[in-house]
Design an enzyme around this catalytic site. Structure first.
Site, PDB file in Angstrom:
ATOM      1  CE  LYS A 148      -4.435  -1.336   0.469  1.00  0.00           C
ATOM      2  NZ  LYS A 148      -4.625  -2.513  -0.251  1.00  0.00           N
ATOM      3  CE  LYS A 188      -6.531 -11.296  -3.322  1.00  0.00           C
ATOM      4  NZ  LYS A 188      -6.709 -11.526  -1.906  1.00  0.00           N
ATOM      5  CE  LYS A 246     -14.464  -6.375  -2.369  1.00  0.00           C
ATOM      6  NZ  LYS A 246     -14.648  -5.962  -1.012  1.00  0.00           N
TER       7      LYS A 246
END
Ligand code: TRP
Length: 336
Positions: A115, A198, A201
């Site tokens: 992040k 994977k 969203k």
């Protein structure tokens, strides 16, 4: 018999998808149906604050995740379902834990580094919440004295960290917490339709949402990539490199169909279109009961969602408040 205390949370970042279902929610339902388990499932809206700052979106996301929990079959009368923000004691515990949390462990957490790098790339500075994210997560886990935490592999280092903090707390101040364990066994990792990592969203085009209609599912699968070697209808393929085949496996397509696809893909007998039609049916069969429950829940009105959150919040708060009061006593910071 002493029941195992299961706890897991999902960040409130919008609609849930098939990857969330096979990776987490299906597992949540099964655990909650097991009489040997007492389950706490919550929506981690405080964790969402580390990356999202739109208040109305955040409010809506919490409700949307809750609807998905219920639609997937979690019974709020069996499992305790709540929003993290309903329980102020969690942040109190988080503070106590942050005062025994080694900062050098926090700075090497994969989630933090990822992040932070993304934020730097975007010309931003990472906030302190991102660094202490695992401490808050430890407070979630330890607040209900959980010993079993079903999460995806990416969250395993955080659970390990919570375990370390629990040990350190017990050694420093006295026995209070059970040592939580990562429980990853049953969850599956579903790839995205584009086969780039994977299902997630942030890659909207590669996602099958839990509320996608059968038609949308068919359309999304139609354009999903297969074995890149198969260009013309009768080209032979290799199921081992085909993303659609990964889906057949992960979603447990019937063994007979899998055997046929394996054989006929290699000889070019079965085309990608037919193979995808078989998969569409598998996906839609998984989604059908979820849609049915969702329709019922929506029929019960918006108050129903608020009521579930409220009731679950009260129940969870009672448990967590007790733990946090015990912790405060042990640490020497009672409420005078
Ligand atoms: N960090 C988790 C995720 O992003 C969500 C979460 C927050 C969580 N607190 C937790 C999961 C406690 C398990 C236990 O998926």
């Amino acid at each position: 018999m002493k029941r195992q205390i299961v706890l897991s949370g999902i960040r409130a970042t919008g609609k849930m998808h098939l990857g969330n279902y096979v990776g987490a929610l299906k597992n949540f339902v099964e655990l909650s149906e097991d009489k040997a388990m007492e389950c706490f499932y919550f929506i981690a809206n405080l964790h969402t604050l580390t990356t999202h700052t739109n208040p109305s979106e955040l409010r809506e996301s919490v409700k949307s995740v809750l609807r998905d929990f219920l639609a997937c079959g979690i019974d709020p009368n069996v499992a305790t379902i709540y929003a993290q923000s309903s329980i102020p004691e969690i942040t109190e515990l988080s503070w106590m834990l942050s005062c025994i949390a080694p900062i050098n462990l926090l700075t090497i957490m994969p989630h933090f580094k990822e992040k932070r790098d993304k934020m730097h790339e975007a010309g931003m500075t990472e906030n302190a919440g991102l660094l202490t994210y695992p401490v808050l997560m430890a407070a979630d886990i330890l607040g209900v004295k959980s010993n079993l935490v079903p999460v995806g592999d990416d969250q395993a280092p955080h659970v390990e960290f919570a375990r370390e903090l629990a040990k350190k707390f017990n050694d420093t101040f006295g026995e209070l917490f059970q040592l939580p364990k990562f429980f990853g066994g049953a969850g599956l990792r579903l790839p995205g339709l584009d086969n780039r990592g994977k299902m997630s969203k942030s890659e909207t085009s590669s996602v099958i949402y839990l509320d996608d209609t059968p038609d949308i599912v068919r359309k999304k699968l139609k354009v999903a990539i297969t074995d890149p070697q198969r260009i013309k209808r009768y080209d032979p393929g290799d199921p081992n490199v085909c993303n659609i085949f990964n889906f057949h496996h992960a979603l447990q397509t019937a063994p007979l169909d899998i055997a046929r696809i394996t054989k006929e893909c290699k000889t070019g007998e079965i085309g990608c279109v037919e193979c995808k039609e078989i998969l569409s049916k598998v996906v839609n069969d998984i989604l059908a009961p979820i849609h049915e429950r969702r329709a019922k829940i929506i029929g019960m009105g918006t108050n129903y969602i608020d009521d579930v959150l409220h009731e679950g919040g009260l129940r969870a708060r009672k448990v967590i408040r007790k733990t946090v009061n015990e912790a405060k006593e042990l640490v020497g910071i009672p409420c005078y």
